[in-house]
Design a protein around this motif. Structure first.
Motif, PDB file in Angstrom:
ATOM      1  N   THR A 142      12.270  33.491  73.131  1.00  0.00           N
ATOM      2  CA  THR A 142      11.162  34.435  73.158  1.00  0.00           C
ATOM      3  C   THR A 142      10.485  34.341  74.518  1.00  0.00           C
ATOM      4  O   THR A 142       9.943  33.296  74.868  1.00  0.00           O
ATOM      5  CB  THR A 142      10.144  34.120  72.052  1.00  0.00           C
ATOM      6  OG1 THR A 142      10.806  34.145  70.792  1.00  0.00           O
ATOM      7  CG2 THR A 142       9.028  35.147  72.046  1.00  0.00           C
ATOM      8  N   LEU A 144       7.849  34.728  77.648  1.00  0.00           N
ATOM      9  CA  LEU A 144       6.419  34.820  77.927  1.00  0.00           C
ATOM     10  C   LEU A 144       6.292  35.335  79.354  1.00  0.00           C
ATOM     11  O   LEU A 144       6.370  34.558  80.308  1.00  0.00           O
ATOM     12  CB  LEU A 144       5.744  33.456  77.775  1.00  0.00           C
ATOM     13  CG  LEU A 144       5.719  32.881  76.356  1.00  0.00           C
ATOM     14  CD1 LEU A 144       5.121  31.478  76.381  1.00  0.00           C
ATOM     15  CD2 LEU A 144       4.921  33.781  75.425  1.00  0.00           C
ATOM     16  N   GLY A 244       6.857  39.144  71.904  1.00  0.00           N
ATOM     17  CA  GLY A 244       6.895  37.995  71.005  1.00  0.00           C
ATOM     18  C   GLY A 244       7.807  38.191  69.820  1.00  0.00           C
ATOM     19  O   GLY A 244       8.148  37.219  69.139  1.00  0.00           O
ATOM     20  N   ASN A 245       8.215  39.440  69.558  1.00  0.00           N
ATOM     21  CA  ASN A 245       9.093  39.705  68.420  1.00  0.00           C
ATOM     22  C   ASN A 245      10.483  40.152  68.854  1.00  0.00           C
ATOM     23  O   ASN A 245      11.126  40.954  68.184  1.00  0.00           O
ATOM     24  CB  ASN A 245       8.463  40.749  67.487  1.00  0.00           C
ATOM     25  CG  ASN A 245       7.469  40.128  66.536  1.00  0.00           C
ATOM     26  OD1 ASN A 245       7.387  38.901  66.419  1.00  0.00           O
ATOM     27  ND2 ASN A 245       6.689  40.945  65.863  1.00  0.00           N
ATOM     28  N   TYR A 279      -1.477  42.543  73.378  1.00  0.00           N
ATOM     29  CA  TYR A 279      -0.107  42.155  73.707  1.00  0.00           C
ATOM     30  C   TYR A 279       0.228  42.388  75.184  1.00  0.00           C
ATOM     31  O   TYR A 279       1.391  42.365  75.563  1.00  0.00           O
ATOM     32  CB  TYR A 279       0.880  42.912  72.813  1.00  0.00           C
ATOM     33  CG  TYR A 279       0.585  42.744  71.341  1.00  0.00           C
ATOM     34  CD1 TYR A 279       0.330  41.481  70.814  1.00  0.00           C
ATOM     35  CD2 TYR A 279       0.521  43.839  70.487  1.00  0.00           C
ATOM     36  CE1 TYR A 279       0.030  41.317  69.471  1.00  0.00           C
ATOM     37  CE2 TYR A 279       0.235  43.684  69.139  1.00  0.00           C
ATOM     38  CZ  TYR A 279      -0.016  42.423  68.640  1.00  0.00           C
ATOM     39  OH  TYR A 279      -0.315  42.260  67.306  1.00  0.00           O
TER      40      TYR A 279
END
Length: 366
Positions: A142, A144, A244-245, A279
């Motif tokens: 995931t 960042l 994040g998904n 987000y």
């Protein structure tokens, strides 16, 4: 897909001497690691028609909703590593059904939307003690985008992920769900009632989760009812499409994850959620990946119609309301003693700030 693997398996027989509902310690199977490992082995062996050995279970600590395990196994005809998702009765959005996520992943396989392959699922509590499904464990991490060091986001990486993020969303909204079993979900949904369907859904949850009066919630629901748009089309909606998904591998999106809020509805709903400031990671870009205009230009080119800015504005307000209601759900879980995690009351402290965001947006609209 192999029907022997993908059927729901509602007729699993439990081994002699083991309760279908609880272990000898009085726990549901999913709450007892040894019982869970044995139950998984039983289920997958029956499902595959051959003995399956569960070598290791790895519980992932993140999340407030579904419980997620990595399952290392031997002898399965389709995978050596799987992800097991279990919907506990005390989860944030309980009660759960595994079937919407399982059916959507099954339908989307090979569609151009990068999703894990779905293997098996059931809502039968006698198997693991709660609804569950198994899917492929996809390689990737995931990202960042605002991280430093090896996680730093250079322009090439950001542009590659942004292209995949937008194209995957467009592919989802272009997917012909009417040729699949998803058509059974809501046969009466139309472009005219799609917004009302979701407002009704979240109003019911507001009634269930609120611990006190929230006048701003009532005001927001009323504003949304007055301003609801007509959908450009009815599509499959992810419901939580955001940073994040998804998983990244080699600067490409390898899988879109967390389909628990999937439903049929207005595709602009997914845009509203992705466009939330929460987000953006402190940037001005959608999900810290793409400029708003660039995002919409590419998306519109893929889906073949122009986004109504008033509809997008509606769904940004709606998304903020959903975020506030999710924080209410966290507070309810904690207050009811279902989740002893201090992050839950911390989430509750964000209800007020989110409502202030909504008030400012609605004031600018008046």
């Amino acid at each position: 897909m192999d029907q022997a693997v993908t059927r729901q398996q509602e007729d699993i027989q439990r081994p002699a001497g083991r309760s279908a509902q609880t272990t000898q310690r009085g726990l549901a199977p999913f709450e007892d690691p040894l019982a869970l490992q044995a139950a998984i082995g039983d289920f997958l062996s029956k499902d595959a028609g051959r003995p399956i050995v569960i070598e290791r279970l790895q519980k992932f600590p993140a999340g407030f909703s579904w419980i997620t395990y990595g399952v290392k196994l031997r002898g399965h005809p389709r995978a050596d590593d799987m992800i097991l998702r279990i919907g506990p009765p005390y989860g944030l959005f309980a009660p759960y059904s595994a079937m919407p996520e399982f059916q959507s992943l099954s339908a989307l396989e090979g569609s151009g939307v990068p999703v894990p392959r779905a293997f098996a699922a059931s809502d039968d509590h006698s198997i693991l003690g709660a609804p569950f499904f198994f899917c492929e464990r996809v390689a990737g991490d995931t990202p960042l985008p605002w991280g430093g060091g090896d996680g730093a986001m250079n322009d090439a990486r950001r542009e590659s992920l942004a292209a995949d993020f937008i194209d995957s969303l467009a592919a989802l909204h272009n997917f012909d769900w009417r040729r699949t079993e998803l058509e059974q979900w809501d046969p009466s949904i139309t472009v005219d009632n799609a917004a009302d369907r979701q407002l009704d859904f979240w109003w019911e949850r507001f009634q269930r989760w609120a611990l006190r009066a929230h006048p701003m919630a009532h005001r927001t629901f009323a504003w949304l009812r007055r301003n609801k748009p007509r959908a450009p089309r009815v599509t499959l909606v992810h419901g939580d499409y955001r940073l994040g998904n998804f998983l990244e591998q080699d600067q490409r999106i390898s899988a879109i994850l967390d389909w628990e809020l999937v439903h049929l509805g207005d595709p602009t709903e997914d845009l509203g959620w992705a466009f939330l400031p929460q987000y953006r990671g402190g940037t001005r870009m959608v999900c810290a990946l793409a400029d708003e205009d660039a995002f919409l230009t590419r998306y519109q080119d893929k889906v073949g119609y122009k986004i109504d800015r008033a509809a997008l504005h509606f769904y940004i307000v709606f998304s903020l309301l959903k975020l506030a209601l999710t924080h209410m759900a966290a507070a309810r879980c904690f207050e009811d003693g279902l989740f002893n995690d201090m992050r839950m009351p911390a989430m509750a402290t964000q209800i007020g700030p989110v409502f202030r965001q909504i008030a400012k947006i609605m004031e600018r609209s008046s």
